[in-house]
Design a protein around this motif. Structure first.
Motif, PDB file in Angstrom:
ATOM      1  N   ILE A  25       8.146  -5.606 -12.132  1.00  0.00           N
ATOM      2  CA  ILE A  25       6.909  -5.651 -12.928  1.00  0.00           C
ATOM      3  C   ILE A  25       6.400  -4.250 -13.230  1.00  0.00           C
ATOM      4  CG2 ILE A  25       4.556  -6.548 -13.020  1.00  0.00           C
ATOM      5  CD1 ILE A  25       6.765  -8.660 -13.137  1.00  0.00           C
ATOM      6  N   ALA A  26       6.641  -3.303 -12.268  1.00  0.00           N
ATOM      7  CA  ALA A  26       6.144  -1.937 -12.478  1.00  0.00           C
ATOM      8  C   ALA A  26       6.815  -1.269 -13.660  1.00  0.00           C
ATOM      9  CB  ALA A  26       6.362  -1.111 -11.215  1.00  0.00           C
ATOM     10  N   ALA A  27       8.017  -1.753 -14.020  1.00  0.00           N
ATOM     11  CA  ALA A  27       8.739  -1.143 -15.133  1.00  0.00           C
ATOM     12  C   ALA A  27       8.252  -1.645 -16.484  1.00  0.00           C
ATOM     13  CB  ALA A  27      10.239  -1.398 -14.980  1.00  0.00           C
ATOM     14  N   GLN A  28       7.365  -2.633 -16.468  1.00  0.00           N
ATOM     15  CA  GLN A  28       6.855  -3.131 -17.737  1.00  0.00           C
ATOM     16  C   GLN A  28       5.979  -2.082 -18.421  1.00  0.00           C
ATOM     17  OE1 GLN A  28       4.748  -6.712 -16.801  1.00  0.00           O
ATOM     18  NE2 GLN A  28       6.618  -7.916 -16.420  1.00  0.00           N
ATOM     19  N   THR A  29       5.836  -2.239 -19.705  1.00  0.00           N
ATOM     20  CA  THR A  29       5.010  -1.301 -20.475  1.00  0.00           C
ATOM     21  C   THR A  29       3.546  -1.658 -20.331  1.00  0.00           C
ATOM     22  OG1 THR A  29       6.774  -0.973 -22.076  1.00  0.00           O
ATOM     23  CG2 THR A  29       4.547  -0.366 -22.770  1.00  0.00           C
ATOM     24  N   SER A  30       2.734  -0.618 -20.099  1.00  0.00           N
ATOM     25  CA  SER A  30       1.299  -0.832 -19.988  1.00  0.00           C
ATOM     26  C   SER A  30       0.700  -1.074 -21.361  1.00  0.00           C
ATOM     27  CB  SER A  30       0.645   0.392 -19.346  1.00  0.00           C
ATOM     28  OG  SER A  30      -0.759   0.313 -19.428  1.00  0.00           O
ATOM     29  N   THR A  31      -0.311  -1.900 -21.394  1.00  0.00           N
ATOM     30  CA  THR A  31      -1.018  -2.138 -22.650  1.00  0.00           C
ATOM     31  C   THR A  31      -2.223  -1.215 -22.808  1.00  0.00           C
ATOM     32  OG1 THR A  31      -2.342  -3.859 -21.589  1.00  0.00           O
ATOM     33  CG2 THR A  31      -0.306  -4.554 -22.680  1.00  0.00           C
ATOM     34  N   ALA A  32      -2.565  -0.468 -21.720  1.00  0.00           N
ATOM     35  CA  ALA A  32      -3.760   0.381 -21.769  1.00  0.00           C
ATOM     36  C   ALA A  32      -3.456   1.761 -22.345  1.00  0.00           C
ATOM     37  CB  ALA A  32      -4.356   0.531 -20.382  1.00  0.00           C
ATOM     38  N   LEU A  33      -2.183   2.220 -22.250  1.00  0.00           N
ATOM     39  CA  LEU A  33      -1.768   3.511 -22.797  1.00  0.00           C
ATOM     40  C   LEU A  33      -2.659   4.650 -22.307  1.00  0.00           C
ATOM     41  CD1 LEU A  33      -0.896   2.518 -26.482  1.00  0.00           C
ATOM     42  CD2 LEU A  33       0.632   2.731 -24.526  1.00  0.00           C
ATOM     43  N   LEU A  34      -2.659   4.826 -20.989  1.00  0.00           N
ATOM     44  CA  LEU A  34      -3.485   5.873 -20.395  1.00  0.00           C
ATOM     45  C   LEU A  34      -2.746   6.522 -19.228  1.00  0.00           C
ATOM     46  CD1 LEU A  34      -6.352   7.231 -20.257  1.00  0.00           C
ATOM     47  CD2 LEU A  34      -6.874   5.522 -18.501  1.00  0.00           C
ATOM     48  N   PRO A  35      -2.536   7.850 -19.226  1.00  0.00           N
ATOM     49  CA  PRO A  35      -1.951   8.516 -18.050  1.00  0.00           C
ATOM     50  C   PRO A  35      -2.961   8.542 -16.905  1.00  0.00           C
ATOM     51  CG  PRO A  35      -2.609  10.137 -19.674  1.00  0.00           C
ATOM     52  CD  PRO A  35      -2.819   8.800 -20.312  1.00  0.00           C
ATOM     53  N   LEU A  36      -2.456   8.611 -15.668  1.00  0.00           N
ATOM     54  CA  LEU A  36      -3.312   8.626 -14.486  1.00  0.00           C
ATOM     55  C   LEU A  36      -3.026   9.884 -13.672  1.00  0.00           C
ATOM     56  CD1 LEU A  36      -2.965   4.877 -13.451  1.00  0.00           C
ATOM     57  CD2 LEU A  36      -4.883   5.956 -14.652  1.00  0.00           C
ATOM     58  N   ALA A  37      -4.090  10.481 -13.148  1.00  0.00           N
ATOM     59  CA  ALA A  37      -3.948  11.755 -12.437  1.00  0.00           C
ATOM     60  C   ALA A  37      -3.190  11.611 -11.129  1.00  0.00           C
ATOM     61  CB  ALA A  37      -5.327  12.363 -12.173  1.00  0.00           C
ATOM     62  N   ARG A  38      -3.356  10.495 -10.448  1.00  0.00           N
ATOM     63  CA  ARG A  38      -2.750  10.355  -9.120  1.00  0.00           C
ATOM     64  C   ARG A  38      -2.618   8.875  -8.776  1.00  0.00           C
ATOM     65  NH1 ARG A  38      -4.208  14.045  -3.875  1.00  0.00           N
ATOM     66  NH2 ARG A  38      -3.300  12.730  -2.261  1.00  0.00           N
ATOM     67  N   VAL A  39      -1.408   8.474  -8.380  1.00  0.00           N
ATOM     68  CA  VAL A  39      -1.135   7.101  -7.990  1.00  0.00           C
ATOM     69  C   VAL A  39      -0.252   7.134  -6.745  1.00  0.00           C
ATOM     70  CG1 VAL A  39      -0.184   4.872  -8.669  1.00  0.00           C
ATOM     71  CG2 VAL A  39      -1.202   6.348 -10.401  1.00  0.00           C
ATOM     72  N   GLY A  40      -0.575   6.332  -5.752  1.00  0.00           N
ATOM     73  CA  GLY A  40       0.258   6.321  -4.555  1.00  0.00           C
ATOM     74  C   GLY A  40      -0.345   5.477  -3.463  1.00  0.00           C
ATOM     75  N   MET A  41      -0.184   5.944  -2.216  1.00  0.00           N
ATOM     76  CA  MET A  41      -0.622   5.197  -1.035  1.00  0.00           C
ATOM     77  C   MET A  41      -1.459   6.102  -0.145  1.00  0.00           C
ATOM     78  SD  MET A  41       3.151   3.646  -0.267  1.00  0.00           S
ATOM     79  CE  MET A  41       3.821   5.226  -0.796  1.00  0.00           C
ATOM     80  N   ALA A  42      -2.351   5.495   0.604  1.00  0.00           N
ATOM     81  CA  ALA A  42      -3.188   6.217   1.558  1.00  0.00           C
ATOM     82  C   ALA A  42      -3.191   5.471   2.879  1.00  0.00           C
ATOM     83  CB  ALA A  42      -4.621   6.361   1.040  1.00  0.00           C
ATOM     84  N   GLY A  43      -3.350   6.217   3.983  1.00  0.00           N
ATOM     85  CA  GLY A  43      -3.438   5.604   5.294  1.00  0.00           C
ATOM     86  C   GLY A  43      -2.106   5.151   5.860  1.00  0.00           C
ATOM     87  N   ILE A  44      -0.999   5.781   5.453  1.00  0.00           N
ATOM     88  CA  ILE A  44       0.318   5.418   5.968  1.00  0.00           C
ATOM     89  C   ILE A  44       0.434   5.925   7.403  1.00  0.00           C
ATOM     90  CG2 ILE A  44       2.808   5.667   5.680  1.00  0.00           C
ATOM     91  CD1 ILE A  44       2.238   6.356   2.730  1.00  0.00           C
ATOM     92  N   ALA A  45       0.763   5.050   8.350  1.00  0.00           N
ATOM     93  CA  ALA A  45       0.992   5.457   9.736  1.00  0.00           C
ATOM     94  C   ALA A  45       2.370   6.090   9.847  1.00  0.00           C
ATOM     95  CB  ALA A  45       0.883   4.254  10.661  1.00  0.00           C
ATOM     96  N   GLN A  46       2.422   7.305  10.388  1.00  0.00           N
ATOM     97  CA  GLN A  46       3.684   8.030  10.417  1.00  0.00           C
ATOM     98  C   GLN A  46       3.712   9.019  11.578  1.00  0.00           C
ATOM     99  OE1 GLN A  46       6.506   7.979   8.213  1.00  0.00           O
ATOM    100  NE2 GLN A  46       7.323   9.304   9.818  1.00  0.00           N
ATOM    101  N   PRO A  47       4.742   8.973  12.434  1.00  0.00           N
ATOM    102  CA  PRO A  47       4.896  10.034  13.438  1.00  0.00           C
ATOM    103  C   PRO A  47       5.446  11.300  12.791  1.00  0.00           C
ATOM    104  CG  PRO A  47       6.696   8.477  13.621  1.00  0.00           C
ATOM    105  CD  PRO A  47       5.758   7.928  12.573  1.00  0.00           C
ATOM    106  N   LEU A  48       5.108  12.443  13.368  1.00  0.00           N
ATOM    107  CA  LEU A  48       5.655  13.703  12.884  1.00  0.00           C
ATOM    108  C   LEU A  48       5.814  14.660  14.049  1.00  0.00           C
ATOM    109  CD1 LEU A  48       3.054  15.846  12.742  1.00  0.00           C
ATOM    110  CD2 LEU A  48       2.512  14.479  10.739  1.00  0.00           C
TER     111      LEU A  48
END
Length: 299
Positions: free
Chosen positions: A9-32
């Protein structure tokens, strides 16, 4: 029988035609791995969505790239590689990549006098940015706790002690033994200055040539400049040494901010920094704060 293709579904074409400054995930639990220790972190991972016709990004590609943090020491080189992977996996969609790490660095700190030691936590944030074809932009934020004793309150306390001394010895011949007894009595500590637990928030931008994350140097320089870092395990001798350190390092929030500013200016490979100190007043029901900033461009 071949499994049916799952819809993307993410590969479908958007109908809004608007770029976005930042898209992703927050709060990912990760050891480092950092400073030889295994830490737990919460991570934000994102890219820009510059193709206005794309409906979304491939979030799983960002998530899977983070696995390297579990196995390798956290360095600027590793962060740069992760951001490059973000961009490579979104070659037709994104021009910018972002990574924010929130954790707490645990350092074992010795007592001031005794052989005791204990663990102390330093909340930290690491922010990495990269535009396709550009240099890595890397920022560190660390919080450092310390004690601050008010110079004004100390002066007022000394005045009261002087007045009490003058009254108690007005008609007496001064004898060293009598003075020592007086100083060790409740009269000798008739008044005490107010002090409070305080914190410094240091934000630094690193030079692009920096090969390590200078967290230890940042923390050690700040604590040395302040002179009254919070303690962990202590005996009475350590508590007495801490009282002495506070008495020798009287400071308003303005004094603390200036000390930290000069300490950071002495560190190499910093492009910019900001300092914020907060004294949680024991006299007032509000905090006293001070801030300072510096950048290589404005120097």
């Amino acid at each position: 029988m071949n499994a049916p293709l799952l819809p993307d579904i993410a590969a479908q074409t958007s109908t809004a035609l608007l770029p976005l400054a930042r898209v992703g995930m927050a709060g990912i639990a990760q050891p480092l791995r950092l400073e030889g220790e295994r830490l737990m972190a919460r991570i934000s991972a994102a890219v820009s969505l510059d193709d206005p016709t794309a409906r979304g990004i491939h979030m799983s590609r960002l998530y899977l790239a983070l696995e390297a943090l579990e196995h390798e020491e956290l360095t600027p080189a590793l962060l740069a590689r992760l951001l490059d992977e973000f961009l490579a996996s979104h070659a037709d969609l994104s021009e910018g990549a972002y990574l924010d790490i929130h954790s707490e660095l645990l350092l074992k700190r010795p007592a001031l006098v005794s052989p005791l030691a204990g663990w102390k936590g330093y909340p930290l944030q690491i922010s990495a940015r990269r535009v396709r074809g550009g240099a890595l932009q890397l920022g560190l934020r660390v919080e450092i706790g310390y004690s601050s004793t008010c110079p004004c309150s100390a002066a007022l306390a000394r005045q009261l002690i002087q007045q009490r001394f003058a009254a108690d010895f007005a008609d007496r011949e001064l004898q060293p033994e009598a003075v020592l007894d007086w100083l060790g009595s409740s009269a000798g500590i008739l008044a005490t200055p107010h002090s409070q637990r305080s914190r410094a928030i240091l934000d630094v931008q690193l030079d692009a040539t920096c090969h390590e994350l200078p967290l230890l140097a940042l923390i050690d320089s700040a604590e040395a400049a302040l002179g009254t870092a919070l303690q962990t395990a202590v005996k009475r001798a350590d508590e007495q040494a801490f009282a002495l350190a506070n008495g020798q390092n009287l400071m308003f929030c303005e004094d603390a901010a200036r000390r930290l500013h000069h300490a950071l200016r002495a560190l190499p490979l910093l492009d910019a920094f900001s300092v914020r100190v907060e004294h949680a007043e024991s006299l007032h029901a509000h905090d006293a704060v001070a801030e300072s900033r510096w950048s290589k461009e404005s120097a």
